[in-house]
Design a protein around this motif. Sequence first.
Motif, PDB file in Angstrom:
ATOM      1  N   ARG A  37       4.537  -4.205 -15.307  1.00 53.42           N
ATOM      2  CA  ARG A  37       3.435  -4.998 -15.153  1.00 53.42           C
ATOM      3  C   ARG A  37       1.989  -4.471 -15.547  1.00 53.42           C
ATOM      4  O   ARG A  37       1.298  -5.104 -15.676  1.00 53.42           O
ATOM      5  CB  ARG A  37       3.490  -5.433 -13.788  1.00 53.42           C
ATOM      6  N   GLN A  38       2.091  -3.139 -15.511  1.00 55.39           N
ATOM      7  CA  GLN A  38       0.894  -2.502 -15.772  1.00 55.39           C
ATOM      8  C   GLN A  38      -0.117  -2.653 -14.481  1.00 55.39           C
ATOM      9  O   GLN A  38      -1.277  -3.068 -14.943  1.00 55.39           O
ATOM     10  CB  GLN A  38       0.355  -2.832 -17.286  1.00 55.39           C
ATOM     11  N   VAL A  39       0.505  -2.254 -13.400  1.00 55.44           N
ATOM     12  CA  VAL A  39      -0.422  -2.629 -12.162  1.00 55.44           C
ATOM     13  C   VAL A  39      -0.434  -1.467 -11.277  1.00 55.44           C
ATOM     14  O   VAL A  39       0.770  -0.709 -11.287  1.00 55.44           O
ATOM     15  CB  VAL A  39      -0.052  -3.832 -11.492  1.00 55.44           C
ATOM     16  N   LEU A  40      -1.360  -1.214 -10.355  1.00 58.64           N
ATOM     17  CA  LEU A  40      -1.261   0.078  -9.524  1.00 58.64           C
ATOM     18  C   LEU A  40      -1.726  -0.432  -8.203  1.00 58.64           C
ATOM     19  O   LEU A  40      -2.579  -1.190  -8.144  1.00 58.64           O
ATOM     20  CB  LEU A  40      -1.888   0.966  -9.944  1.00 58.64           C
ATOM     21  N   TRP A  41      -0.970  -0.065  -7.119  1.00 58.98           N
ATOM     22  CA  TRP A  41      -1.556  -0.729  -5.627  1.00 58.98           C
ATOM     23  C   TRP A  41      -0.966   0.848  -4.802  1.00 58.98           C
ATOM     24  O   TRP A  41      -0.272   1.640  -5.389  1.00 58.98           O
ATOM     25  CB  TRP A  41      -0.959  -1.718  -5.115  1.00 58.98           C
ATOM     26  N   GLY A  55       4.679   1.524   4.197  1.00 57.41           N
ATOM     27  CA  GLY A  55       5.235   0.404   3.763  1.00 57.41           C
ATOM     28  C   GLY A  55       4.142  -0.794   3.655  1.00 57.41           C
ATOM     29  O   GLY A  55       4.751  -2.044   3.033  1.00 57.41           O
ATOM     30  N   ARG A  56       3.182  -0.676   4.071  1.00 58.15           N
ATOM     31  CA  ARG A  56       2.107  -1.672   4.029  1.00 58.15           C
ATOM     32  C   ARG A  56       1.198  -1.497   2.986  1.00 58.15           C
ATOM     33  O   ARG A  56       0.651  -0.225   2.564  1.00 58.15           O
ATOM     34  CB  ARG A  56       1.359  -1.965   5.432  1.00 58.15           C
ATOM     35  N   VAL A  57       0.660  -2.565   2.346  1.00 57.81           N
ATOM     36  CA  VAL A  57      -0.251  -2.502   1.270  1.00 57.81           C
ATOM     37  C   VAL A  57      -1.611  -2.130   1.480  1.00 57.81           C
ATOM     38  O   VAL A  57      -2.420  -2.726   2.501  1.00 57.81           O
ATOM     39  CB  VAL A  57      -0.517  -4.013   0.409  1.00 57.81           C
ATOM     40  N   ALA A  58      -2.141  -0.924   1.258  1.00 59.03           N
ATOM     41  CA  ALA A  58      -3.492  -0.323   1.745  1.00 59.03           C
ATOM     42  C   ALA A  58      -4.487  -0.423   0.578  1.00 59.03           C
ATOM     43  O   ALA A  58      -5.708  -0.183   1.043  1.00 59.03           O
ATOM     44  CB  ALA A  58      -3.118   1.111   2.354  1.00 59.03           C
ATOM     45  N   PHE A  59      -4.062  -0.694  -0.739  1.00 57.71           N
ATOM     46  CA  PHE A  59      -5.017  -0.794  -1.784  1.00 57.71           C
ATOM     47  C   PHE A  59      -4.302  -1.740  -2.624  1.00 57.71           C
ATOM     48  O   PHE A  59      -3.323  -1.431  -3.428  1.00 57.71           O
ATOM     49  CB  PHE A  59      -5.085   0.512  -2.399  1.00 57.71           C
TER      50      PHE A  59
END
Length: 235
Positions: A127-131, A136-140
């Motif tokens: 998907r050409q995405v970064l996070w 285990g939790r989204v921090a960015f």
Amino acid sequence: MSNRAGCVAAGHLAGLLAGLLIVLAAPGVAQASSVGAARAAACTASAGPYQKQVEKHLGLPVDGQQSTADCEAIAAFQREHGIEPADGTADLHTYRAVMWQQALAEGGAIKGCPDTDGVVVCIDENRQVLWVEDAGRVAFEPVPARTGKPGYGTRTGWFEIFERVEEFWSDLYDGPMPFAQFFSGGQALHASYRPIFEDPGSHGCVNLRYDDAKALWGKLKLGDEVYVWGTRTGD
């Protein structure tokens, strides 16, 4: 018809034309006419290869057929995300922006990155995405990324950030790499001054928009893990 009758008809036509010119000269009408003409000129593109996917994302009728309304909506989306040309074609660059928006909408439910006890940079080449996740939790939250082009693929698997240089200059490619965070040999996360959705891909690094790379710089440290998976589509 007499000469006199002909003169009267010509005078009447001249009056109508003069009135029409006055109306068109009015700022609002002239502007509306100009905008309408520009839209008509810009939105003559046929259906693109990602027509249905883009239609679905934009809430348009999902039929794979390009209508004027479809074209205008897609062109507006392209302008919003800096995609050129913003001509309403549902091309790969537009689809990449759609994939990023969809990843963003998934929020904390986004999938693909294995859970760890610490910080991990998640790079989805499909998907050409970064996070970034922390325990285990989204921090960015997901941001658009550009990985390696054919012949210069970004390496997949597990890595660690082993060097950070805020203002790095690549001697190999003679170009700037602001906020460079190296994770595999010469491959790094760093800012790019190019439009993020366009081709070609990088020489193996993970390119980010300048503000995203700057924000990421403040989130990471040496030793943080990086996980890369998938395959980039395109050049």
